[in-house]
Design an enzyme around this catalytic site. Structure first.
Site, PDB file in Angstrom:
ATOM      1  N   ASP B  53       0.821  -1.217   0.000  1.00 17.77           N
ATOM      2  CA  ASP B  53       0.000   0.000   0.000  1.00 17.77           C
ATOM      3  C   ASP B  53       0.851   1.262   0.000  1.00 17.77           C
ATOM      4  OD1 ASP B  53      -2.449  -1.112  -0.064  1.00 17.77           O
ATOM      5  OD2 ASP B  53      -2.772  -1.066   2.105  1.00 17.77           O
ATOM      6  N   TYR B 111       6.674 -10.052   7.065  1.00 11.42           N
ATOM      7  CA  TYR B 111       6.442  -8.621   7.260  1.00 11.42           C
ATOM      8  C   TYR B 111       6.911  -8.220   8.653  1.00 11.42           C
ATOM      9  CZ  TYR B 111       3.438  -7.912   3.140  1.00 11.42           C
ATOM     10  OH  TYR B 111       2.962  -7.779   1.871  1.00 11.42           O
TER      11      TYR B 111
END
Lengths: 249, 249
Positions: B53, B111
């Site tokens: 994003d 992540y």
């Protein structure tokens, strides 16, 4: 009652035209003055320990201002932070004697210069280091760095055109560290001439690359010739780490 | 001869509209495609392991493209970096079999979500963490974090309106670390739904603050209700650390 408030300030200098407001952009000092004026509802004049250039950062800049206010000293920090952008942070706010002056009472300052030394640049350090892809001889850099320690006439280590009553300064200590791809140069001194730390850093980089001899430092101190030294290293690698005051505040 | 080149990419996502080009801004993928097109003198289509994003960062995004070129594999990295802005860096470029696909062949991804946990924000982490001034109970956060490990239907951990053929994913491991004022959440899984890591991070922050119970994770996995979980944590704290491929490349 008028009080004298000492601030410890951290800032990311990337988006500012240095500490002091210039004709071509806003300075960090003015941003803090405006925030303090909103909080204190009076005009505020901030005195910093010294200027930092456009793009230079601080982890412990010190500044003070006088104001007639009843806000508790630690709440001043909170109120200012609520009125400041996220790239400027007040780390501490304390009452000091009325005669305290951040600039004239400073006993010593410590700067850190950060070099990102790797074949490939790191996106996260682009604004916080100078990128050097060449191999650097840290041993030689350390040796050269030690040569600036002491009380010397640092005229050769000053940007052309700058004014200073005297170019004699005392460097108390230097240190070089490596952590991963980051090389950090630490220097503590009584004060620094304009661009002095960046000229030292640029010269050490050239020494590390083998482009300059270690002896260029001694020669420059003696002859006062700027041309014997390396380039002025980029501002984004420079951090004002701390300003020390001898008196108990 | 057409070759398939696999890139490992680091980027600071602050100034981009995410990995994939959106109608309202430029994506990192397009910037790399344009650089590769200049270097290879042909149209380049880059396949990423997945999107990130706007504001999300990567230390080890993986992407591949096909090109007819004779540039040595390691020189592709150098040529691309010379044509890329400083907030995008190609860490590695290697030849891989023609059938390799960064997206479909990915076995697992890791992540990291970074929280800056202190009374006062840090100017240098404002784009690389989410700022939480409250006290956080790390023990509770760790306990809650472990509950996402395993193969589950993560429908509750998905942004509203997103499409996915299946909402079953496998989380292999989780880990929480504290270094100074930084809390880092690491999670490795077969794949992640849209906003899944940020919803996990936001929920753990609420658990740490005492606003949510640890059991909310189990309840959400069972009921699939998004509302049982915390807010989607801010994008700037999220880093795609690595993408792993089982096959030898």
């Amino acid at each position: 009652m008028v009080r004298n408030i000492k601030l410890t300030v951290a800032y990311d200098g990337t988006n500012y035209n240095g500490w002091q407001t210039q004709t071509n952009g806003i300075g960090i000092q003015e941003v803090i003055e405006n925030a303090a004026a909103r909080v204190m509802k009076q005009k505020i004049e901030l005195t910093g320990s010294g200027r930092t250039d456009s793009g230079v950062h601080a982890l412990g800049q010190v500044a003070n201002f006088k104001a007639d206010t009843r806000i508790e000293e630690q709440k001043i920090k909170i109120a200012l932070n609520a009125n400041l952008p996220h790239d400027i942070s007040i780390l501490d706010s304390v009452d000091v004697p009325l005669e305290f002056n951040s600039r004239f009472d400073a006993h010593d300052k410590t700067y850190m210069y950060q070099i990102y030394n790797s074949r490939v640049g790191n996106p996260f350090y682009r604004n916080y280091s100078t990128f050097v892809p060449s191999i650097l001889d840290m041993g030689k850099m350390e040796e050269a760095f030690k040569l600036v320690v002491g009380t010397h006439d640092f005229r050769a280590f000053m940007a052309a055109g700058s004014q200073a009553k005297t170019t004699v300064r005392t460097v108390y200590s230097t240190r070089i560290e490596k952590e991963g791809n980051l090389i950090r140069l630490y220097v503590t001194g009584s004060g620094f001439l304009y661009n002095m730390v960046r000229i030292i850093a640029g010269t050490l980089i050239d020494v590390g690359k083998g482009l300059k001899e270690i002896s260029c430092i001694e020669n420059a101190l003696e002859s006062k010739e700027r041309a014997l030294l390396g380039q002025t290293a980029a501002p984004e690698g420079l951090f004002l780490l701390s300003v020390n005051y001898n008196k108990v505040l």
